[in-house]
Design a protein around this motif. Structure first.
Motif, PDB file in Angstrom:
ATOM      1  N   GLY B 218       0.800  -1.226   0.000  1.00  0.00           N
ATOM      2  CA  GLY B 218       0.000   0.000   0.000  1.00  0.00           C
ATOM      3  C   GLY B 218       0.830   1.272   0.000  1.00  0.00           C
ATOM      4  O   GLY B 218       0.288   2.379   0.013  1.00  0.00           O
ATOM      5  N   ASN B 219       2.164   1.105  -0.004  1.00  0.00           N
ATOM      6  CA  ASN B 219       3.037   2.297  -0.004  1.00  0.00           C
ATOM      7  C   ASN B 219       3.469   2.669  -1.417  1.00  0.00           C
ATOM      8  O   ASN B 219       3.853   1.793  -2.199  1.00  0.00           O
ATOM      9  CB  ASN B 219       4.298   2.043   0.826  1.00  0.00           C
ATOM     10  N   THR B 220       3.403   3.965  -1.696  1.00  0.00           N
ATOM     11  CA  THR B 220       3.912   4.457  -2.975  1.00  0.00           C
ATOM     12  C   THR B 220       5.401   4.751  -2.805  1.00  0.00           C
ATOM     13  O   THR B 220       5.781   5.648  -2.062  1.00  0.00           O
ATOM     14  CB  THR B 220       3.167   5.746  -3.385  1.00  0.00           C
ATOM     15  N   ILE B 221       6.217   3.965  -3.480  1.00  0.00           N
ATOM     16  CA  ILE B 221       7.680   4.132  -3.351  1.00  0.00           C
ATOM     17  C   ILE B 221       8.160   5.290  -4.221  1.00  0.00           C
ATOM     18  O   ILE B 221       9.085   6.010  -3.872  1.00  0.00           O
ATOM     19  CB  ILE B 221       8.400   2.818  -3.740  1.00  0.00           C
ATOM     20  N   ALA B 222       7.506   5.447  -5.377  1.00  0.00           N
ATOM     21  CA  ALA B 222       7.913   6.529  -6.288  1.00  0.00           C
ATOM     22  C   ALA B 222       6.714   6.956  -7.116  1.00  0.00           C
ATOM     23  O   ALA B 222       5.829   6.138  -7.395  1.00  0.00           O
ATOM     24  CB  ALA B 222       9.037   6.058  -7.208  1.00  0.00           C
ATOM     25  N   ALA B 223       6.676   8.222  -7.484  1.00  0.00           N
ATOM     26  CA  ALA B 223       5.611   8.726  -8.363  1.00  0.00           C
ATOM     27  C   ALA B 223       6.058  10.047  -8.972  1.00  0.00           C
ATOM     28  O   ALA B 223       6.442  10.970  -8.248  1.00  0.00           O
ATOM     29  CB  ALA B 223       4.305   8.920  -7.593  1.00  0.00           C
ATOM     30  N   VAL B 313      12.993  -0.516   0.725  1.00  0.00           N
ATOM     31  CA  VAL B 313      13.234   0.686  -0.077  1.00  0.00           C
ATOM     32  C   VAL B 313      12.445   1.846   0.528  1.00  0.00           C
ATOM     33  O   VAL B 313      11.232   1.752   0.698  1.00  0.00           O
ATOM     34  CB  VAL B 313      12.795   0.468  -1.551  1.00  0.00           C
ATOM     35  N   GLU B 314      13.160   2.881   0.854  1.00  0.00           N
ATOM     36  CA  GLU B 314      12.496   4.074   1.401  1.00  0.00           C
ATOM     37  C   GLU B 314      11.783   4.816   0.274  1.00  0.00           C
ATOM     38  O   GLU B 314      12.359   5.000  -0.804  1.00  0.00           O
ATOM     39  CB  GLU B 314      13.518   5.010   2.049  1.00  0.00           C
ATOM     40  N   PRO B 315      10.539   5.261   0.506  1.00  0.00           N
ATOM     41  CA  PRO B 315       9.827   5.981  -0.567  1.00  0.00           C
ATOM     42  C   PRO B 315      10.538   7.283  -0.936  1.00  0.00           C
ATOM     43  O   PRO B 315      11.077   7.975  -0.067  1.00  0.00           O
ATOM     44  CB  PRO B 315       8.464   6.291   0.065  1.00  0.00           C
ATOM     45  N   TYR B 316      10.538   7.565  -2.210  1.00  0.00           N
ATOM     46  CA  TYR B 316      11.025   8.868  -2.664  1.00  0.00           C
ATOM     47  C   TYR B 316       9.975   9.913  -2.275  1.00  0.00           C
ATOM     48  O   TYR B 316       8.772   9.663  -2.388  1.00  0.00           O
ATOM     49  CB  TYR B 316      11.166   8.893  -4.191  1.00  0.00           C
ATOM     50  N   THR B 317      10.432  11.061  -1.825  1.00  0.00           N
ATOM     51  CA  THR B 317       9.476  12.093  -1.418  1.00  0.00           C
ATOM     52  C   THR B 317       9.549  13.340  -2.301  1.00  0.00           C
ATOM     53  O   THR B 317       8.725  14.224  -2.203  1.00  0.00           O
ATOM     54  CB  THR B 317       9.734  12.517   0.045  1.00  0.00           C
TER      55      THR B 317
END
Lengths: 84, 348
Positions: B218-223, B313-317
């Motif tokens: 459910g986490n967005t890692i990148a967008a 992997v830490e999400p890109y912010t």
């Protein structure tokens, strides 16, 4: 008048709306007007400033500014709900 | 920093007029400062340009067409694995995804990791399920209908207003302004990509896309959202610019959270004259313009490889706004001996 805060405008008058990705080329006076709005000036102050700088009458300046602001609104470069 | 050695198989190495995403995916992996990669190209055609791009692709193997079925694909991958010891495969083409998803357990046993949506996620987001998808997840989608016979185009006026978009199951679309045009597109597209055909209400406006990566929890890692600036006659973006549109990022996070999407994806959206976004399609893989995201600071291919390998992997912010990509074509000079090898031996 509230110009969209992230609006980027270069010295050459190239302007990018970062929300829509659209870009525009604005002439020097248009760019000056945007910079004055970005600096927080009201429409009345912008009219006065430009009348002094370019030696034109207030009525003409007001009409031209009104037209220009409508173009900015159309391209979502200023917040549409702003009255001033 | 000591770089991790990794061998990655990549499909879709066909950067042609309707480009596969393989080459930009490889560029992202090559850009990684953490990984030292050996890239194995997996191609379907002897003239896929990636086969000959030796500065990016170390070796290429031909794969059987997806229509040959999953068993043939597995046989071929077993052979490739015996030679190359792949750590990860990144399938990049819509038509092959079903087989790869089905083969995920067998490939894992062979030591090959992937980061793909589940079969349920893959099926649910299909163009022909978009109506239900939009209702279920409260995402605006244009009215659409699935049809199976050319005669069905003559009843469309009841539910649609022309123009409508006639879409293929995997690729291709045409804008029809009357039933005759709709029938022509139906025949043309179904002959190439099969049935069903999807009819979608045309939305007049500007096209926007988001490339993203979900971790399956459910986490967005990148967008990264993009506006197409130049579109080819095949509807492909030839230039685009990264934009700062919160609505699109919110929609993306909502989609990933609700579906628990795993893997790369692309959302295709249209913004109408009232500023409302409609979701037109969800592509269940990385799009060909992914290198823009890498250029904006979100190395999605690298993050996908790490996710596939089970790493956190830490999400890109953050990402750079106002970065553009401009695509180009380039003629390589290739010796006939290379073409001979890939054609006769199936590897180069």
């Amino acid at each position: 008048m509230k110009i969209n805060k992230n609006l980027a405008i270069s010295e050459n008058g190239f302007c990018l709306n970062p929300v829509t990705g659209e870009s525009f080329s604005i002439n020097p006076i248009g760019a000056e007007i945007i910079q004055l709005f970005k600096a927080g000036m009201t429409s009345e102050k912008v009219v006065k400033e430009l009348c002094t700088s370019y030696n034109i009458d207030e009525a003409t300046m007001e009409r031209d500014l009104y037209d220009f602001v409508n173009v900015l609104k159309h391209h979502q470069l200023i917040q549409a709900d702003e009255k001033n | 920093m000591k770089r991790t050695k990794i061998t990655v198989g990549v499909t879709g190495i066909n950067p042609i007029d309707s480009p596969g995403p393989g080459i930009p995916v490889i560029r992202g992996i090559r850009d990684s400062v953490e990984m030292e990669s050996r890239i194995i190209g997996l191609s379907y055609e002897s003239l896929d340009p990636g086969i000959y791009m030796h500065e990016l692709v170390d070796k290429t193997y031909q794969l059987p067409y997806p229509s040959a079925g999953a068993d043939r694909l597995l046989d071929r991958l077993e052979y490739i694995q015996s030679k190359e010891h792949l750590d990860v495969i990144i399938p990049n083409l819509d038509a092959e995804l079903y087989s790869f998803i089905k083969l995920e357990p067998q490939l894992k046993q062979m030591g090959i990791h992937m980061c793909l949506p589940t079969l349920f996620q893959f099926e649910e987001r299909h163009k022909f399920h978009l109506d239900e998808f939009g209702k279920k997840y409260d995402i605006p989608v244009p009215k659409s209908k699935t049809i199976y016979a050319p005669e069905e185009v003559y009843g469309l006026e009841k539910d649609f207003m022309y123009p409508v978009v006639i879409k293929g199951k995997f690729y291709d679309a045409g804008i029809a302004h009357n039933p005759e045009q709709a029938r022509t597109y139906f025949n043309k597209i179904s002959a190439k990509w099969g049935l069903p055909i999807i009819v979608q209400q045309f939305v007049m406006g500007n096209e926007y896309n988001v490339v993203g990566l979900g971790d399956g929890k459910g986490n967005t890692i990148a967008a990264v959202p993009m506006r197409k600036q130049f579109i080819t006659d095949k509807g492909k973006a030839w230039a685009g610019i990264s934009i700062d549109e919160k609505i699109l990022l919110d929609m993306t996070r909502k989609f990933v959270k609700a579906t628990k999407w795993k893997g790369g994806f692309e959302l295709e959206l249209m913004k109408d004259a009232n500023g409302k976004y409609f979701l037109l399609e969800i592509n269940p893989r990385i799009p060909a313009w992914v290198y823009l995201a890498v250029g904006c600071g979100q190395n999605i291919p690298e993050a996908l490889v790490k996710l596939a390998m089970g790493k956190k992997v830490e999400p890109y912010t953050d990402y750079a706004i106002g970065k553009m990509f401009v695509r180009y074509s380039y003629d390589m000079i290739v010796d006939i001996s290379e073409f001979e090898k890939i054609t006769t031996l199936g590897e180069l």
